[in-house]
Scaffold this active site. Sequence first.
Site, PDB file in Angstrom:
ATOM      1  N   GLU A  47     -13.436  50.613   3.956  1.00  0.00           N
ATOM      2  CA  GLU A  47     -13.262  50.369   5.384  1.00  0.00           C
ATOM      3  C   GLU A  47     -11.926  50.952   5.838  1.00  0.00           C
ATOM      4  O   GLU A  47     -10.881  50.631   5.270  1.00  0.00           O
ATOM      5  CB  GLU A  47     -13.289  48.873   5.692  1.00  0.00           C
ATOM      6  CG  GLU A  47     -14.665  48.237   5.502  1.00  0.00           C
ATOM      7  CD  GLU A  47     -14.655  46.745   5.746  1.00  0.00           C
ATOM      8  OE1 GLU A  47     -15.645  46.230   6.298  1.00  0.00           O
ATOM      9  OE2 GLU A  47     -13.660  46.071   5.372  1.00  0.00           O
ATOM     10  N   SER A  54      -7.995  42.370   3.276  1.00  0.00           N
ATOM     11  CA  SER A  54      -9.363  42.109   3.711  1.00  0.00           C
ATOM     12  C   SER A  54      -9.396  41.210   4.940  1.00  0.00           C
ATOM     13  O   SER A  54     -10.475  40.921   5.454  1.00  0.00           O
ATOM     14  CB  SER A  54     -10.160  41.458   2.578  1.00  0.00           C
ATOM     15  OG  SER A  54      -9.497  40.306   2.098  1.00  0.00           O
ATOM     16  N   HIS A  93      -9.360  49.661   3.088  1.00  0.00           N
ATOM     17  CA  HIS A  93      -9.859  48.491   2.365  1.00  0.00           C
ATOM     18  C   HIS A  93     -10.954  48.889   1.384  1.00  0.00           C
ATOM     19  O   HIS A  93     -12.079  49.208   1.773  1.00  0.00           O
ATOM     20  CB  HIS A  93     -10.385  47.451   3.357  1.00  0.00           C
ATOM     21  CG  HIS A  93     -10.894  46.211   2.709  1.00  0.00           C
ATOM     22  ND1 HIS A  93     -12.021  45.551   3.137  1.00  0.00           N
ATOM     23  CD2 HIS A  93     -10.435  45.508   1.637  1.00  0.00           C
ATOM     24  CE1 HIS A  93     -12.225  44.505   2.368  1.00  0.00           C
ATOM     25  NE2 HIS A  93     -11.279  44.453   1.461  1.00  0.00           N
ATOM     26  N   ASN A 149     -16.594  41.707   5.522  1.00  0.00           N
ATOM     27  CA  ASN A 149     -16.266  40.290   5.334  1.00  0.00           C
ATOM     28  C   ASN A 149     -16.644  39.431   6.530  1.00  0.00           C
ATOM     29  O   ASN A 149     -16.925  38.245   6.378  1.00  0.00           O
ATOM     30  CB  ASN A 149     -14.781  40.130   5.002  1.00  0.00           C
ATOM     31  CG  ASN A 149     -14.496  40.423   3.547  1.00  0.00           C
ATOM     32  OD1 ASN A 149     -15.254  40.006   2.670  1.00  0.00           O
ATOM     33  ND2 ASN A 149     -13.444  41.153   3.276  1.00  0.00           N
TER      34      ASN A 149
END
Length: 286
Positions: free
Chosen positions: A153, A120, A141, A192
């Site tokens: 992702e 991440s 991800h 994130n």
Amino acid sequence: MTETMERVGVVGCGLMGAGIAEVVARSGRDVVVVESTEDAVAAGRGRLEKSLARAERRGDVDDARVVLERITLRTDLGELADRDLVVEAIAEDEAAKTALFARLDEIVTDPRAVLASNTSSIPIMKLGAATTRPEQVVGIHFFNPVPVLTLVELVPSLTTSDETLDRSREFVETGLGKHPITCQDRAGFVVNALLVPFILSAIRMLESGFATAADIDAGLVQGCAHPQGPLALADLIGLDTVKAVADSLYAEFKEPLYASPPLLTRMVEAGLTGRKAGRGFHDHSR
């Protein structure tokens, strides 16, 4: 259209690794999961059994036993030699991940195999550079809980080939029925980079005594229709993971909003990392 990847390996069988293995096995694919010790294998198997039993009760899986039979758990990385795709899902530690990719590069025999990371926060370029095939290294991800959340992702580095990205997208979208988005190889990627500063702001609010953890979370749930508050979400993600992502973001961008608050650092040092530890910003011991 490119071909799908039928033989999949997963390294790590914690919350994320087990979730990835489950969704891949539910898609009908053969999965080999590698953990570091027999105890970790047993814990991973238990995690898979519980999750699939819940899925069967909900009607999401016809027969949990059939899905489990598609998953082989081992402690030897050599079991991944014949895989079309290997997804790394170990702890968010750059040195450990880099060393693992160097080993996978030696072990996986298919010259077209894709080596993917569920990181991440760690740059995909650094992981690819540890191999002799950086064009076949990509970020895939997933989000926790993997069997429930549809977003994935896809993160190509500057050296990831278009073929690798296309094969990964087809695997995620057609093979698993997930929703892929593509983002640049920058710390935090899309989600994130937006989410972690929001969580850190909530931690600073708690740290300053502005409001209690319960009231901060209630404010976002009741006032903004969020499914859960930022501190409860941090507990779910794991405070150690939140800190690792924050540290990666700060190292790359040097923006104060990415800096880990002292409270977060102290809680991680104390082992109060959230749901998996039984205690974080909330009590999860019951």
